[in-house]
Motif scaffolding. Structure first.
Motif, PDB file in Angstrom:
ATOM      1  N   GLY A  34     129.362  19.992  12.116  1.00 26.52           N
ATOM      2  CA  GLY A  34     128.186  20.118  12.970  1.00 26.52           C
ATOM      3  C   GLY A  34     127.240  21.221  12.553  1.00 26.52           C
ATOM      4  O   GLY A  34     126.093  21.280  13.007  1.00 26.52           O
ATOM      5  N   VAL A  35     127.692  22.108  11.674  1.00 26.25           N
ATOM      6  CA  VAL A  35     126.906  23.296  11.333  1.00 26.25           C
ATOM      7  C   VAL A  35     125.858  23.020  10.260  1.00 26.25           C
ATOM      8  O   VAL A  35     124.818  23.666  10.216  1.00 26.25           O
ATOM      9  N   TYR A  36     126.112  22.060   9.381  1.00 28.83           N
ATOM     10  CA  TYR A  36     125.184  21.879   8.262  1.00 28.83           C
ATOM     11  C   TYR A  36     124.109  20.825   8.533  1.00 28.83           C
ATOM     12  O   TYR A  36     123.315  20.534   7.653  1.00 28.83           O
ATOM     13  N   GLU A  37     124.064  20.267   9.725  1.00 32.74           N
ATOM     14  CA  GLU A  37     123.013  19.301  10.056  1.00 32.74           C
ATOM     15  C   GLU A  37     121.785  20.068  10.544  1.00 32.74           C
ATOM     16  O   GLU A  37     121.404  20.023  11.712  1.00 32.74           O
ATOM     17  N   ILE A  38     121.166  20.811   9.638  1.00 32.03           N
ATOM     18  CA  ILE A  38     120.082  21.720   9.971  1.00 32.03           C
ATOM     19  C   ILE A  38     118.731  21.006   9.856  1.00 32.03           C
ATOM     20  O   ILE A  38     118.417  20.414   8.823  1.00 32.03           O
ATOM     21  N   GLU A  39     117.956  21.102  10.919  1.00 32.28           N
ATOM     22  CA  GLU A  39     116.626  20.495  10.907  1.00 32.28           C
ATOM     23  C   GLU A  39     115.719  21.262   9.946  1.00 32.28           C
ATOM     24  O   GLU A  39     115.722  22.495   9.917  1.00 32.28           O
ATOM     25  N   GLY A  40     114.978  20.543   9.138  1.00 38.31           N
ATOM     26  CA  GLY A  40     114.020  21.182   8.250  1.00 38.31           C
ATOM     27  C   GLY A  40     114.562  21.562   6.901  1.00 38.31           C
ATOM     28  O   GLY A  40     113.856  22.207   6.099  1.00 38.31           O
ATOM     29  N   GLY A  44     136.456  19.875   4.755  1.00 37.82           N
ATOM     30  CA  GLY A  44     136.027  18.599   4.208  1.00 37.82           C
ATOM     31  C   GLY A  44     135.445  17.727   5.306  1.00 37.82           C
ATOM     32  O   GLY A  44     135.829  17.840   6.474  1.00 37.82           O
ATOM     33  N   ARG A  45     134.497  16.882   4.944  1.00 37.36           N
ATOM     34  CA  ARG A  45     133.935  15.964   5.932  1.00 37.36           C
ATOM     35  C   ARG A  45     135.032  15.047   6.471  1.00 37.36           C
ATOM     36  O   ARG A  45     135.815  14.486   5.712  1.00 37.36           O
ATOM     37  N   GLY A  46     135.095  14.922   7.781  1.00 42.29           N
ATOM     38  CA  GLY A  46     136.167  14.157   8.404  1.00 42.29           C
ATOM     39  C   GLY A  46     137.400  14.990   8.709  1.00 42.29           C
ATOM     40  O   GLY A  46     138.392  14.486   9.209  1.00 42.29           O
ATOM     41  N   HIS A  47     137.351  16.288   8.387  1.00 45.24           N
ATOM     42  CA  HIS A  47     138.433  17.249   8.677  1.00 45.24           C
ATOM     43  C   HIS A  47     139.747  16.797   8.039  1.00 45.24           C
ATOM     44  O   HIS A  47     140.721  16.456   8.720  1.00 45.24           O
ATOM     45  N   GLU A  65     140.078  20.437  25.481  1.00 47.12           N
ATOM     46  CA  GLU A  65     139.132  21.436  25.971  1.00 47.12           C
ATOM     47  C   GLU A  65     138.459  22.162  24.808  1.00 47.12           C
ATOM     48  O   GLU A  65     137.268  22.476  24.852  1.00 47.12           O
ATOM     49  N   ILE A  66     139.242  22.435  23.764  1.00 44.94           N
ATOM     50  CA  ILE A  66     138.690  23.109  22.589  1.00 44.94           C
ATOM     51  C   ILE A  66     137.571  22.278  21.972  1.00 44.94           C
ATOM     52  O   ILE A  66     136.494  22.796  21.645  1.00 44.94           O
ATOM     53  N   ILE A  67     137.791  20.981  21.824  1.00 39.41           N
ATOM     54  CA  ILE A  67     136.793  20.109  21.207  1.00 39.41           C
ATOM     55  C   ILE A  67     135.517  20.073  22.041  1.00 39.41           C
ATOM     56  O   ILE A  67     134.399  20.073  21.502  1.00 39.41           O
ATOM     57  N   LYS A  68     135.681  20.087  23.354  1.00 35.37           N
ATOM     58  CA  LYS A  68     134.515  20.067  24.240  1.00 35.37           C
ATOM     59  C   LYS A  68     133.654  21.326  24.036  1.00 35.37           C
ATOM     60  O   LYS A  68     132.438  21.251  23.891  1.00 35.37           O
ATOM     61  N   VAL A  69     134.297  22.487  23.995  1.00 39.37           N
ATOM     62  CA  VAL A  69     133.561  23.740  23.788  1.00 39.37           C
ATOM     63  C   VAL A  69     133.011  23.804  22.370  1.00 39.37           C
ATOM     64  O   VAL A  69     131.893  24.268  22.137  1.00 39.37           O
ATOM     65  N   LEU A  70     133.795  23.324  21.410  1.00 35.16           N
ATOM     66  CA  LEU A  70     133.394  23.354  20.005  1.00 35.16           C
ATOM     67  C   LEU A  70     132.103  22.576  19.776  1.00 35.16           C
ATOM     68  O   LEU A  70     131.238  22.996  18.997  1.00 35.16           O
ATOM     69  N   THR A  71     131.956  21.468  20.457  1.00 36.92           N
ATOM     70  CA  THR A  71     130.742  20.655  20.321  1.00 36.92           C
ATOM     71  C   THR A  71     129.514  21.442  20.758  1.00 36.92           C
ATOM     72  O   THR A  71     128.474  21.432  20.095  1.00 36.92           O
ATOM     73  N   GLY A  72     129.638  22.146  21.880  1.00 37.69           N
ATOM     74  CA  GLY A  72     128.526  22.974  22.348  1.00 37.69           C
ATOM     75  C   GLY A  72     128.253  24.139  21.425  1.00 37.69           C
ATOM     76  O   GLY A  72     127.103  24.502  21.165  1.00 37.69           O
ATOM     77  N   ASN A  73     129.321  24.738  20.903  1.00 32.90           N
ATOM     78  CA  ASN A  73     129.161  25.870  19.991  1.00 32.90           C
ATOM     79  C   ASN A  73     128.467  25.464  18.692  1.00 32.90           C
ATOM     80  O   ASN A  73     127.721  26.257  18.101  1.00 32.90           O
ATOM     81  N   ALA A  74     128.714  24.234  18.220  1.00 27.83           N
ATOM     82  CA  ALA A  74     128.104  23.778  16.968  1.00 27.83           C
ATOM     83  C   ALA A  74     126.589  23.752  17.083  1.00 27.83           C
ATOM     84  O   ALA A  74     125.877  24.112  16.133  1.00 27.83           O
ATOM     85  N   ALA A  75     126.086  23.352  18.234  1.00 28.27           N
ATOM     86  CA  ALA A  75     124.630  23.336  18.442  1.00 28.27           C
ATOM     87  C   ALA A  75     124.069  24.759  18.392  1.00 28.27           C
ATOM     88  O   ALA A  75     123.011  25.011  17.797  1.00 28.27           O
TER      89      ALA A  75
END
Length: 289
Positions: free
Chosen positions: A12-18, A55-58, A224-234
């Motif tokens: 989620g970190v490398y999907e940078i706009e621009g 790696g992509r797909g973990h 729960e970790i995945i839920k928070v992780l998704t928000g943190n990635a943004a």
């Protein structure tokens, strides 16, 4: 000297706009295959390189991440400043899930990983008293604050082997007896290798849980970790996206000496050095070898 910012993190970190001229590049390393291809491009006129640590797909466990190949590949591409973005658990009430911690110290409890580029035939000892770069860390802190992230500046990261989470007894020991602030599985030997490769290194740890010590939160739950992780990635994307403007396209010598870490570190006499190992060290230590 031209600056290139490297980012080691999740998908989620490398999907940078621009990101201009985005291209996935395969890099060969004498230390094995990196975790994945590297996404390169320019952001605000600054060169960027994104490497998915697992790696992509973990596909890599914390123990199987090819840490040496990753750092070597990024150095070969021209990375000068390396930012780690990774999930962690918290040992401190005030460091809550969703917050970020700018790590500045480590306790390394890993045991199943290659931790140095050097070895028999070319021995080196770098200083790790201060394992992160204060200059790069300050830029990360500015970027986090301007992105509206709740940031804790300074913290000790306990690096465990994994892939299992801590027992309650371990969690209490790390927190109460050892004084660690957060716990994760990937920043070691990453920080050690970055120092050997003379890279400025900063660690942004994204808190997902309270590990298992907290009586009101119980055992770590992966859902729960995945839920928070998704928000943190943004949030992490916002922070990373602000770094190029803060750091600029060129750089001078690091005030903390990160880019000169090998200046007096190599102990093996030139005539005693293993030529095969020296050849493998071309990217990492070619400046001094």
């Amino acid at each position: 000297m031209e600056r290139m910012i490297g980012i080691l993190g999740g998908s989620g970190v490398y999907e940078i706009e621009g990101l201009e001229g985005a291209e996935w590049v395969r890099v060969d390393s004498p230390f094995g295959s990196p975790s994945d291809a590297v996404l390169t491009g320019h952001l605000d006129g600054v060169k960027m390189a994104f490497l998915p640590r697992h790696g992509r797909g973990h596909v890599h466990t914390p123990s199987s991440v090819p840490y040496r190949a990753n750092i070597d590949a990024l150095k070969r591409l021209g990375v000068t400043d390396l930012v780690s973005v990774s999930a962690c658990g918290s040992f401190r009430e005030e460091m809550a899930p969703g917050d970020f911690v700018l790590v500045d110290q480590f306790i390394d409890r890993t045991f199943a990983r290659e931790k140095s580029f050097f070895g028999p035939g070319c021995v080196a000892h770098v200083s790790l008293a201060h394992p992160t770069c204060p200059h790069l860390g300050a830029a990360c802190a500015d970027a986090a604050r301007s992105a509206g992230v709740t940031l804790h500046e300074g913290g000790t990261y306990l690096a465990m082997e994994g892939p299992q989470f801590s027992t309650l007894a371990e969690s209490k020991m790390y927190r109460d007896a050892w004084g660690a602030d957060v716990i994760g599985m990937t920043n070691m030997p990453e920080a050690k290798l970055a120092r050997e490769a003379e890279l400025c290194y900063a660690s942004l740890a994204m808190i997902t849980d309270y590990d298992s010590w907290h009586k009101d939160h119980g055992a770590v739950e992966i859902t729960e970790i995945i839920k928070v992780l998704t928000g943190n990635a943004a949030k992490a994307r916002e922070v990373v996206g602000r770094l190029p403007a803060l750091l600029g396209p060129t750089r001078d010598d690091c005030p903390a000496g990160c880019n000169r870490a090998l200046e007096h570190a190599i102990m093996t006499a030139p005539e005693k050095r293993d030529p095969d190992l020296v050849a493998r060290l071309e990217a990492v230590a070619g400046r001094v070898l």
